[in-house]
Design a protein around this motif. Sequence first.
Motif, mmCIF file in Angstrom:
data_model
loop_
_atom_site.group_PDB
_atom_site.id
_atom_site.type_symbol
_atom_site.label_atom_id
_atom_site.label_comp_id
_atom_site.label_asym_id
_atom_site.label_seq_id
_atom_site.Cartn_x
_atom_site.Cartn_y
_atom_site.Cartn_z
ATOM 1 N N GLU A 13 7.018 19.747 13.488
ATOM 2 C CA GLU A 13 5.725 19.046 13.508
ATOM 3 C C GLU A 13 5.847 17.577 13.916
ATOM 4 N N ASP A 14 7.103 17.087 13.963
ATOM 5 C CA ASP A 14 7.327 15.708 14.435
ATOM 6 C C ASP A 14 7.409 15.645 15.956
ATOM 7 N N SER A 15 7.441 16.805 16.588
ATOM 8 C CA SER A 15 7.477 16.824 18.046
ATOM 9 C C SER A 15 6.244 16.131 18.595
ATOM 10 N N SER A 16 6.480 15.144 19.431
ATOM 11 C CA SER A 16 5.356 14.353 19.933
ATOM 12 C C SER A 16 5.867 13.415 21.014
ATOM 13 N N PHE A 17 4.951 12.629 21.539
ATOM 14 C CA PHE A 17 5.280 11.593 22.521
ATOM 15 C C PHE A 17 5.200 10.264 21.779
ATOM 16 N N TYR A 18 6.330 9.560 21.709
ATOM 17 C CA TYR A 18 6.377 8.302 20.978
ATOM 18 C C TYR A 18 6.409 7.147 21.972
ATOM 19 N N ILE A 19 5.499 6.213 21.789
ATOM 20 C CA ILE A 19 5.375 5.086 22.706
ATOM 21 C C ILE A 19 5.469 3.783 21.934
ATOM 22 N N CYS A 20 6.241 2.859 22.444
ATOM 23 C CA CYS A 20 6.302 1.546 21.819
ATOM 24 C C CYS A 20 5.595 0.531 22.719
ATOM 25 N N SER A 21 5.203 -0.553 22.127
ATOM 26 C CA SER A 21 4.664 -1.664 22.900
ATOM 27 C C SER A 21 5.180 -2.963 22.305
ATOM 28 N N ALA A 22 5.203 -3.980 23.114
ATOM 29 C CA ALA A 22 5.663 -5.290 22.674
ATOM 30 C C ALA A 22 4.602 -6.318 23.008
ATOM 31 N N ARG A 23 4.371 -7.212 22.080
ATOM 32 C CA ARG A 23 3.332 -8.218 22.283
ATOM 33 C C ARG A 23 3.965 -9.510 22.778
ATOM 34 N N ASP A 24 3.429 -9.970 23.914
ATOM 35 C CA ASP A 24 3.834 -11.243 24.488
ATOM 36 C C ASP A 24 2.706 -12.215 24.207
ATOM 37 N N TRP A 25 2.938 -13.167 23.337
ATOM 38 C CA TRP A 25 1.846 -14.016 22.870
ATOM 39 C C TRP A 25 1.312 -14.889 24.008
ATOM 40 N N ASP A 26 0.035 -14.764 24.240
ATOM 41 C CA ASP A 26 -0.639 -15.541 25.280
ATOM 42 C C ASP A 26 -1.792 -16.279 24.618
ATOM 43 N N PRO A 27 -1.946 -17.574 24.858
ATOM 44 C CA PRO A 27 -3.017 -18.320 24.180
ATOM 45 C C PRO A 27 -4.401 -17.813 24.503
ATOM 46 N N VAL A 28 -4.559 -17.150 25.659
ATOM 47 C CA VAL A 28 -5.880 -16.643 26.029
ATOM 48 C C VAL A 28 -6.002 -15.175 25.638
#
Lengths: 118, 112
Positions: A87-102
């Motif tokens: 049941e853990d079979s899945s598509f795992y996606i990560c993301s990273a936040r690049d801080w932008d003032p806007v």
Amino acid sequence: GAVVSQHPSWVICKSGTSVKIECRSLDFQATTMFWYRQFPKQSLMLMATSNEGSKATYEQGVEKDKFLINHASLTLSTLTVTSAHPEDSSFYICSARDWDPVEADTQYFGPGTRLTVL
Amino acid sequence: KNQVEQSPQSLIILEGKNCTLQCNYTVSPFSNLRWYKQDTGRGPVSLTIMTFSENTKSNGRYTATLDADTKQSSLHITASQLSDSASYICVVSAKSNYQLIWGAGTKLIIKP
């Protein structure tokens, strides 16, 4: 543009084993990384928010003891699925936040890791 | 409750035709709205980002609109190509905590 990589891109494992997925920001430092899970024909579901040097914050319903997250550096976060089951079979996606003032919440996504547990 | 709803759920069009995808949201306070393209088995790629004061933004053959009063957005694809076949996801950011509220996506299929 900002690039995020994931490794491996796909993995097949036996039930009961643990699997580690790496997420790297290649050309920027990410104080915050996110882990998502996506089931077929569904949108991304946030699992946890990972801040460098501190414990991850898990979304409701996500077992922190099963999905171990480590964010030891500004460019690397890892997700370990412990004692994986089908049941853990899945598509795992990560993301990273690049801080932008806007665009303060700009997240750059990795290509994803397809996990299949037999 | 913060929600993002997209329509249609899926769409099939012929190559070369135009199409428009819809996104309605109830996220408040609003920070920004993004459209992502996600190819099968790949991570999402940002197409456009729109803030409260922006009405229209283009990226090549993709044009996004935003009506902050009615809380609606659309993504228009012009002269579709086979490579446009993908899921298009509308994501709204809440200003209070920058939480991303994800729509379920529209699966677009371009047929030759």
